[in-house]
Design an enzyme around this catalytic site. Structure first.
Site, PDB file in Angstrom:
ATOM      1  N   LYS A 196      17.885  -8.698  11.575  1.00 25.17           N
ATOM      2  CA  LYS A 196      18.840  -9.549  12.291  1.00 25.17           C
ATOM      3  C   LYS A 196      20.285  -9.088  12.066  1.00 25.17           C
ATOM      4  O   LYS A 196      21.120  -9.161  12.970  1.00 25.17           O
ATOM      5  CB  LYS A 196      18.733 -10.988  11.790  1.00 25.17           C
ATOM      6  CG  LYS A 196      17.552 -11.763  12.322  1.00 25.17           C
ATOM      7  CD  LYS A 196      17.857 -13.223  12.029  1.00 25.17           C
ATOM      8  CE  LYS A 196      16.685 -14.075  11.817  1.00 25.17           C
ATOM      9  NZ  LYS A 196      17.035 -15.391  11.278  1.00 25.17           N
ATOM     10  N   PRO A 224       1.600 -11.817  -7.010  1.00 16.18           N
ATOM     11  CA  PRO A 224       3.014 -11.440  -6.898  1.00 16.18           C
ATOM     12  C   PRO A 224       3.842 -12.555  -6.263  1.00 16.18           C
ATOM     13  O   PRO A 224       3.311 -13.388  -5.533  1.00 16.18           O
ATOM     14  CB  PRO A 224       3.009 -10.214  -5.967  1.00 16.18           C
ATOM     15  CG  PRO A 224       1.592  -9.979  -5.581  1.00 16.18           C
ATOM     16  CD  PRO A 224       0.794 -11.181  -5.969  1.00 16.18           C
ATOM     17  N   THR A 225       5.130 -12.522  -6.523  1.00 17.90           N
ATOM     18  CA  THR A 225       6.080 -13.407  -5.826  1.00 17.90           C
ATOM     19  C   THR A 225       6.448 -12.745  -4.495  1.00 17.90           C
ATOM     20  O   THR A 225       5.746 -11.841  -4.053  1.00 17.90           O
ATOM     21  CB  THR A 225       7.344 -13.580  -6.684  1.00 17.90           C
ATOM     22  OG1 THR A 225       7.767 -12.256  -7.079  1.00 17.90           O
ATOM     23  CG2 THR A 225       7.079 -14.396  -7.926  1.00 17.90           C
ATOM     24  N   TYR A 227      -3.396 -19.881   4.738  1.00 20.75           N
ATOM     25  CA  TYR A 227      -3.270 -18.674   3.899  1.00 20.75           C
ATOM     26  C   TYR A 227      -3.577 -19.016   2.440  1.00 20.75           C
ATOM     27  O   TYR A 227      -4.323 -18.312   1.763  1.00 20.75           O
ATOM     28  CB  TYR A 227      -1.837 -18.166   4.047  1.00 20.75           C
ATOM     29  CG  TYR A 227      -1.434 -16.981   3.214  1.00 20.75           C
ATOM     30  CD1 TYR A 227      -1.741 -15.686   3.632  1.00 20.75           C
ATOM     31  CD2 TYR A 227      -0.703 -17.137   2.030  1.00 20.75           C
ATOM     32  CE1 TYR A 227      -1.337 -14.575   2.876  1.00 20.75           C
ATOM     33  CE2 TYR A 227      -0.297 -16.045   1.282  1.00 20.75           C
ATOM     34  CZ  TYR A 227      -0.612 -14.763   1.711  1.00 20.75           C
ATOM     35  OH  TYR A 227      -0.203 -13.674   0.976  1.00 20.75           O
ATOM     36  N   ASP A 235      13.085 -25.023   6.085  1.00 24.20           N
ATOM     37  CA  ASP A 235      13.397 -24.386   4.795  1.00 24.20           C
ATOM     38  C   ASP A 235      12.126 -23.952   4.081  1.00 24.20           C
ATOM     39  O   ASP A 235      12.177 -23.207   3.110  1.00 24.20           O
ATOM     40  CB  ASP A 235      14.096 -25.403   3.870  1.00 24.20           C
ATOM     41  CG  ASP A 235      15.607 -25.239   3.887  1.00 24.20           C
ATOM     42  OD1 ASP A 235      16.099 -24.250   4.470  1.00 24.20           O
ATOM     43  OD2 ASP A 235      16.281 -26.107   3.312  1.00 24.20           O
ATOM     44  N   GLY A 255       0.826  -1.216   0.000  1.00 25.74           N
ATOM     45  CA  GLY A 255       0.000   0.000   0.000  1.00 25.74           C
ATOM     46  C   GLY A 255       0.855   1.258   0.000  1.00 25.74           C
ATOM     47  O   GLY A 255       0.617   2.196  -0.773  1.00 25.74           O
ATOM     48  N   LYS A 307      -6.665 -17.542   0.085  1.00 26.53           N
ATOM     49  CA  LYS A 307      -6.334 -16.729  -1.100  1.00 26.53           C
ATOM     50  C   LYS A 307      -6.902 -17.363  -2.376  1.00 26.53           C
ATOM     51  O   LYS A 307      -7.376 -16.662  -3.260  1.00 26.53           O
ATOM     52  CB  LYS A 307      -4.815 -16.575  -1.234  1.00 26.53           C
ATOM     53  CG  LYS A 307      -4.193 -15.649  -0.193  1.00 26.53           C
ATOM     54  CD  LYS A 307      -4.353 -14.190  -0.595  1.00 26.53           C
ATOM     55  CE  LYS A 307      -3.706 -13.244   0.396  1.00 26.53           C
ATOM     56  NZ  LYS A 307      -4.018 -11.837   0.124  1.00 26.53           N
TER      57      LYS A 307
END
Ligand code: NAP
Ligand code: GDP
Length: 320
Positions: free
Chosen positions: A193, A169-170, A142, A276, A19, A146
């Protein structure tokens, strides 16, 4: 005489990563006197509540909606809260789409994600494959919420002639991201981090093996594409908004770019006891390229440098 805008565009989730990028691009490059843009936060309306959702549609009478608001998070937040991701996003999406129908909105663009595609699949993934098989188990809540947006878009079109569409989107990154250490996506998580590792003279710990592959899109590039979709894309079927397959990088690659951008000189270690997630979700941008063959994406080195600089400059106000 004062000109009256003939498009009123509300952006749900207007305070978030995407946004805020759309706001920056509209303000800087894409001002159009025929368009009035309204960027909503959850303080304007809690979209989990139908009454508040309808009230905000009644107040602004939008002709167009860019629907970004969602419960969002990286792999580790998804692993913990699959039920909440499913319920909250299903409710928000249903409230927004049904209000858009009731208030006769001309066009709605909702936001899916490449992480909702089937886990077991052939590559590259394309727009026709959204419902082909179960998503990766880490984020099924999720993903299914979606996917239902695509089902609703088709059904609103078929039953009521609505022009509701979606983009896919990726992984997205940029200024105004969520930099929370536990809940963030990988890039904002690593930026925060690295900042702390430098400050506390500690090693930088990257979760997982660093081997998984991702396509990252800079939020300002995605914003330009969203504005193009709002103005020009006429299909109900979704469109993948992504860099090319050749621009896919490993988590290790992006960690090294963050280290370089922040000039981190300490030790870097991989905590392989951590998940992972999905190994890869390589998406094709062939459909996008048919429409926009010359669109230029920001090189990832540049985008990561800008994101790191934004975080350092805005440390006090950054979401973390
Ligand atoms: P974000 O930075 O976390 O922002 C989320 C936005 O949703 C905020 O503006 C928030 O408002 C709003 N929101 C959340 N719950 C709400 C509620 N109950 N009522 C009203 N507003 C609510 O998310 P983002 O990364 O910009 O994501 C935008 C869209 O892109 C989402 O649909 C997401 O699923 C999708 N997407 C994201 C990625 C990614 O890598 N980030 C990748 C693919 C797709 P407040 O801050 O005012 O509470
Ligand atoms: P995904 O693309 O939907 O899986 O979500 P993320 O943006 O959270 O990326 C997850 C990938 O980055 C996984 O391979 C993780 O093991 C790796 N990763 C490494 N360090 C971090 C970190 O600090 N935060 C997150 N979210 N992921 C990390």
């Amino acid at each position: 005489m004062t000109e009256v805008a003939n498009k009123v565009i509300i952006v749900t989730g207007g305070t978030g990563l995407v946004g805020q990028a759309i706001k920056a691009v509209v303000d800087k490059e894409e001002k159009d006197p025929n368009e009035k843009w309204i960027f909503l936060s959850s303080k304007d309306a809690n979209l989990l509540e139908m009454e508040q959702t309808e009230a905000v549609f009644k107040k602004y009478q939008p002709t167009h909606v860019i629907h970004l608001a969602a419960m969002v998070g990286g792999l580790f937040r998804n692993l913990k809260y699959n039920l909440d991701f499913f319920r909250n996003n299903t409710l928000i999406n249903d409230n927004v789409l049904h209000s858009a129908y009731k208030f006769k909105v001309k066009k709605v663009i909702s936001c899916l994600s490449t992480c909702i595609f089937p886990d077991k699949t052939t590559y590259p993934i394309n727009e026709t494959m959204v419902h082909d098989g179960p998503p990766h188990e880490s984020n099924f809540g999720y993903a299914y919420a979606k996917r239902m947006i695509d089902v609703q878009n088709k059904a609103y079109h078929q039953q009521h002639g609505c022009h509701f569409t979606s983009v896919i989107p990726t992984n997205i990154y940029g200024p105004h991201d969520n930099f929370n250490l536990e809940d963030a996506h990988v890039l904002p998580g690593l930026i925060h981090k690295t900042y702390l590792a430098e400050k506390n003279n500690e090693p930088l710990v990257i979760w997982g093996t660093g081997a998984p592959l991702r396509q990252f899109i800079y939020s300002h590039d995605l914003a330009r594409l969203f504005i193009w979709v709002m103005r020009n894309y006429e299909e109900i079927d979704p469109i993948i908004l992504s860099v090319g397959e050749e621009d896919e990088v490993s988590i290790k690659d992006v960690a090294e770019l963050v280290v370089k951008s922040m000039d981190f000189k300490g030790k870097v270690i991989y905590d392989t006891s951590k998940s992972d997630g999905q190994f890869k979700k390589t998406a094709s941008n062939a459909k996008l390229r048919k429409y926009l063959p010359d669109f230029k994406f920001t090189p990832i080195e540049e985008g990561i440098k800008e994101s790191c600089d934004w975080f350092l400059k805005n440390y006090d106000i950054a979401r973390k």
